[in-house]
Design a protein around this motif. Structure first.
Motif, PDB file in Angstrom:
ATOM      1  N   ARG A 106      14.838 -13.267 -10.798  1.00  0.00           N
ATOM      2  CA  ARG A 106      13.658 -12.518 -10.383  1.00  0.00           C
ATOM      3  C   ARG A 106      12.791 -13.409  -9.508  1.00  0.00           C
ATOM      4  O   ARG A 106      12.702 -14.626  -9.733  1.00  0.00           O
ATOM      5  N   ILE A 107      12.157 -12.813  -8.529  1.00  0.00           N
ATOM      6  CA  ILE A 107      11.204 -13.531  -7.688  1.00  0.00           C
ATOM      7  C   ILE A 107       9.802 -13.111  -8.095  1.00  0.00           C
ATOM      8  O   ILE A 107       9.491 -11.919  -8.137  1.00  0.00           O
ATOM      9  N   THR A 108       8.959 -14.078  -8.396  1.00  0.00           N
ATOM     10  CA  THR A 108       7.572 -13.816  -8.757  1.00  0.00           C
ATOM     11  C   THR A 108       6.662 -14.376  -7.676  1.00  0.00           C
ATOM     12  O   THR A 108       6.754 -15.557  -7.335  1.00  0.00           O
ATOM     13  N   VAL A 109       5.803 -13.529  -7.154  1.00  0.00           N
ATOM     14  CA  VAL A 109       4.833 -13.934  -6.134  1.00  0.00           C
ATOM     15  C   VAL A 109       3.458 -13.899  -6.784  1.00  0.00           C
ATOM     16  O   VAL A 109       2.943 -12.828  -7.109  1.00  0.00           O
ATOM     17  N   ALA A 110       2.858 -15.063  -6.981  1.00  0.00           N
ATOM     18  CA  ALA A 110       1.563 -15.137  -7.651  1.00  0.00           C
ATOM     19  C   ALA A 110       0.438 -14.791  -6.680  1.00  0.00           C
ATOM     20  O   ALA A 110       0.644 -14.623  -5.477  1.00  0.00           O
ATOM     21  N   GLY A 111      -0.762 -14.682  -7.207  1.00  0.00           N
ATOM     22  CA  GLY A 111      -1.929 -14.481  -6.355  1.00  0.00           C
ATOM     23  C   GLY A 111      -2.085 -13.050  -5.896  1.00  0.00           C
ATOM     24  O   GLY A 111      -2.757 -12.244  -6.547  1.00  0.00           O
ATOM     25  N   VAL A 112      -1.447 -12.702  -4.786  1.00  0.00           N
ATOM     26  CA  VAL A 112      -1.629 -11.366  -4.218  1.00  0.00           C
ATOM     27  C   VAL A 112      -1.052 -10.262  -5.099  1.00  0.00           C
ATOM     28  O   VAL A 112      -1.368  -9.083  -4.909  1.00  0.00           O
ATOM     29  N   VAL A 131      14.100  -7.202  -4.849  1.00  0.00           N
ATOM     30  CA  VAL A 131      14.960  -6.306  -4.080  1.00  0.00           C
ATOM     31  C   VAL A 131      14.734  -6.463  -2.579  1.00  0.00           C
ATOM     32  O   VAL A 131      15.692  -6.414  -1.791  1.00  0.00           O
ATOM     33  N   VAL A 132      13.503  -6.685  -2.160  1.00  0.00           N
ATOM     34  CA  VAL A 132      13.252  -6.842  -0.724  1.00  0.00           C
ATOM     35  C   VAL A 132      13.881  -8.132  -0.211  1.00  0.00           C
ATOM     36  O   VAL A 132      14.468  -8.157   0.884  1.00  0.00           O
ATOM     37  N   CYS A 133      13.789  -9.195  -0.980  1.00  0.00           N
ATOM     38  CA  CYS A 133      14.447 -10.440  -0.576  1.00  0.00           C
ATOM     39  C   CYS A 133      15.952 -10.221  -0.438  1.00  0.00           C
ATOM     40  O   CYS A 133      16.576 -10.675   0.530  1.00  0.00           O
ATOM     41  N   LYS A 134      16.546  -9.524  -1.387  1.00  0.00           N
ATOM     42  CA  LYS A 134      17.984  -9.232  -1.311  1.00  0.00           C
ATOM     43  C   LYS A 134      18.304  -8.400  -0.064  1.00  0.00           C
ATOM     44  O   LYS A 134      19.288  -8.668   0.629  1.00  0.00           O
ATOM     45  N   LEU A 135      17.481  -7.404   0.218  1.00  0.00           N
ATOM     46  CA  LEU A 135      17.731  -6.574   1.394  1.00  0.00           C
ATOM     47  C   LEU A 135      17.609  -7.389   2.675  1.00  0.00           C
ATOM     48  O   LEU A 135      18.364  -7.181   3.635  1.00  0.00           O
ATOM     49  N   PHE A 146       7.056  -1.928   7.317  1.00  0.00           N
ATOM     50  CA  PHE A 146       6.494  -1.375   6.091  1.00  0.00           C
ATOM     51  C   PHE A 146       5.216  -0.598   6.411  1.00  0.00           C
ATOM     52  O   PHE A 146       4.498  -0.923   7.354  1.00  0.00           O
ATOM     53  N   GLY A 147       4.919   0.412   5.588  1.00  0.00           N
ATOM     54  CA  GLY A 147       3.700   1.187   5.751  1.00  0.00           C
ATOM     55  C   GLY A 147       2.538   0.564   5.003  1.00  0.00           C
ATOM     56  O   GLY A 147       2.703  -0.006   3.921  1.00  0.00           O
ATOM     57  N   GLU A 148       1.339   0.699   5.561  1.00  0.00           N
ATOM     58  CA  GLU A 148       0.152   0.095   4.965  1.00  0.00           C
ATOM     59  C   GLU A 148      -0.381   0.869   3.762  1.00  0.00           C
ATOM     60  O   GLU A 148      -1.281   0.387   3.082  1.00  0.00           O
ATOM     61  N   LYS A 149       0.148   2.065   3.478  1.00  0.00           N
ATOM     62  CA  LYS A 149      -0.305   2.767   2.275  1.00  0.00           C
ATOM     63  C   LYS A 149      -0.072   1.884   1.050  1.00  0.00           C
ATOM     64  O   LYS A 149      -0.922   1.803   0.167  1.00  0.00           O
ATOM     65  N   ASP A 150       1.075   1.226   1.003  1.00  0.00           N
ATOM     66  CA  ASP A 150       1.374   0.288  -0.077  1.00  0.00           C
ATOM     67  C   ASP A 150       0.878  -1.096   0.342  1.00  0.00           C
ATOM     68  O   ASP A 150       1.660  -2.027   0.544  1.00  0.00           O
ATOM     69  N   PHE A 151      -0.445  -1.231   0.453  1.00  0.00           N
ATOM     70  CA  PHE A 151      -1.014  -2.417   1.088  1.00  0.00           C
ATOM     71  C   PHE A 151      -0.754  -3.679   0.273  1.00  0.00           C
ATOM     72  O   PHE A 151      -0.424  -4.732   0.833  1.00  0.00           O
ATOM     73  N   GLN A 152      -0.891  -3.591  -1.038  1.00  0.00           N
ATOM     74  CA  GLN A 152      -0.626  -4.777  -1.858  1.00  0.00           C
ATOM     75  C   GLN A 152       0.831  -5.196  -1.722  1.00  0.00           C
ATOM     76  O   GLN A 152       1.142  -6.395  -1.653  1.00  0.00           O
ATOM     77  N   GLN A 153       1.728  -4.231  -1.682  1.00  0.00           N
ATOM     78  CA  GLN A 153       3.149  -4.543  -1.509  1.00  0.00           C
ATOM     79  C   GLN A 153       3.390  -5.309  -0.222  1.00  0.00           C
ATOM     80  O   GLN A 153       4.145  -6.293  -0.201  1.00  0.00           O
ATOM     81  N   ILE A 157       4.957  -9.117   0.083  1.00  0.00           N
ATOM     82  CA  ILE A 157       6.141  -9.432   0.892  1.00  0.00           C
ATOM     83  C   ILE A 157       5.807 -10.488   1.944  1.00  0.00           C
ATOM     84  O   ILE A 157       6.607 -11.412   2.180  1.00  0.00           O
ATOM     85  N   ARG A 158       4.644 -10.385   2.564  1.00  0.00           N
ATOM     86  CA  ARG A 158       4.248 -11.417   3.540  1.00  0.00           C
ATOM     87  C   ARG A 158       4.190 -12.798   2.879  1.00  0.00           C
ATOM     88  O   ARG A 158       4.643 -13.793   3.442  1.00  0.00           O
TER      89      ARG A 158
END
Length: 284
Positions: A106-112, A131-135, A146-153, A157-158
């Motif tokens: 699993r990849i864990t991104v802290a903070g954001v 899953v995004v890293c795998k893709l 990516f769409g900004e509706k899912d802004f935290q996502q 990813i950034r």
């Protein structure tokens, strides 16, 4: 358009494109496509030589088994829409292809990932990042859209891309909305007609809240009022209404000079969780 379901076949196709000097863009989705997804496809087509759209309902980002089971799956119609939109490859792997026996990472991104959707959906962004890293690794894309509706996502990813030195550019695209302002979402099709009428209160309340904050209303008071107005409009519960800095998603108690801010919210109608967000203009 070609439909591919295995990593080996996908990489072979991408290798051919790259040997010919073509740039490759990817639009990751969970299917049940709508005009918002197709706008990302158009953005990718405008910038890239080849475009891959992925359709995969990712089980490890769901914290609710019922939500996973009821998430709309419309692969045949998705394929028709993507073919008409000029996509080169629809990549639709199975769960076994993405997570074969023994998969343990699993990849864990802290903070954001802290708070907001990360606070109410434990493990959600670990699943998204994984899953995004795998893709990214499977498609070998040069840019992802990516769409900004899912802004935290998008910010998760950034951060992942920056921290792991992944060789992919992240392009975020504006939220596409219905004529009455409701953000396009695959979950909208699960709303009853009455819930759909109520749902439009979400963007309207957020827009009013953003205007109030920009005009000088105290942030805490404006956010509390927005949550109350959503409840009064008929939402069953409000997960959050928060003002965050756009770049690192830290909470803001006031608008700060030179710090772009975004109002973000999530609320429930029946068993459907809707999210939305919009920028808050700086004060004059």
């Amino acid at each position: 358009m070609e439909t591919i379901s295995t990593v080996a076949e996908l990489r072979a196709r991408v290798r051919e494109w790259k040997q010919a000097g073509a740039s490759v863009g990817v639009v990751p989705t969970m299917g049940a496509l709508h005009a918002g997804h197709l706008s990302l496809v158009q953005a990718a087509r405008a910038r890239m030589d080849r475009v891959i759209t992925t359709v995969f309902v990712n089980p490890i980002q769901f914290d609710n088994a019922d939500d996973l089971a009821t998430y709309p799956r419309t692969l045949a119609e998705d394929g028709r829409l993507l073919a008409r939109s000029g996509v080169d490859v629809l990549y639709a792997p199975t769960a076994a292809e993405m997570y074969p026996p023994g998969f343990a990472t699993r990849i864990t991104v802290a903070g954001v990932s802290t708070g907001l959707c990360g606070g109410s959906r434990p493990g959600h962004f670990d699943g998204v990042a994984t899953v995004v890293c795998k893709l990214f690794m499977q498609t070998l894309a040069d840019c992802a859209f990516f769409g900004e509706k899912d802004f935290q996502q998008v910010q998760v990813i950034r951060r992942m891309v920056a921290d792991l030195d992944l060789p992919v550019g992240i392009v975020s695209c504006p939220t596409l909305r219905e004529a009455d302002g409701l953000a396009l979402s695959s979950r909208n099709r699960r709303l009853t007609p009455a819930q759909r009428q109520t749902a439009v209160a979400l963007p309207r309340v957020l827009a009013a809240c953003a205007r109030d904050i920009a005009a000088g209303t105290g942030v805490a008071a404006a956010l509390s009022d927005a949550a109350d107005r959503l409840a009064a409009a008929g939402f069953d519960s409000v997960d959050y209404v928060e003002l965050r800095a756009e770049t690192d998603l830290r909470p803001l108690a006031t608008l700060l000079p030179g710090t772009p801010a975004r109002l973000l919210a999530a609320a429930w109608l029946g068993g459907v969780r809707l999210i939305d967000g919009m920028p808050v203009p700086p004060r004059d």
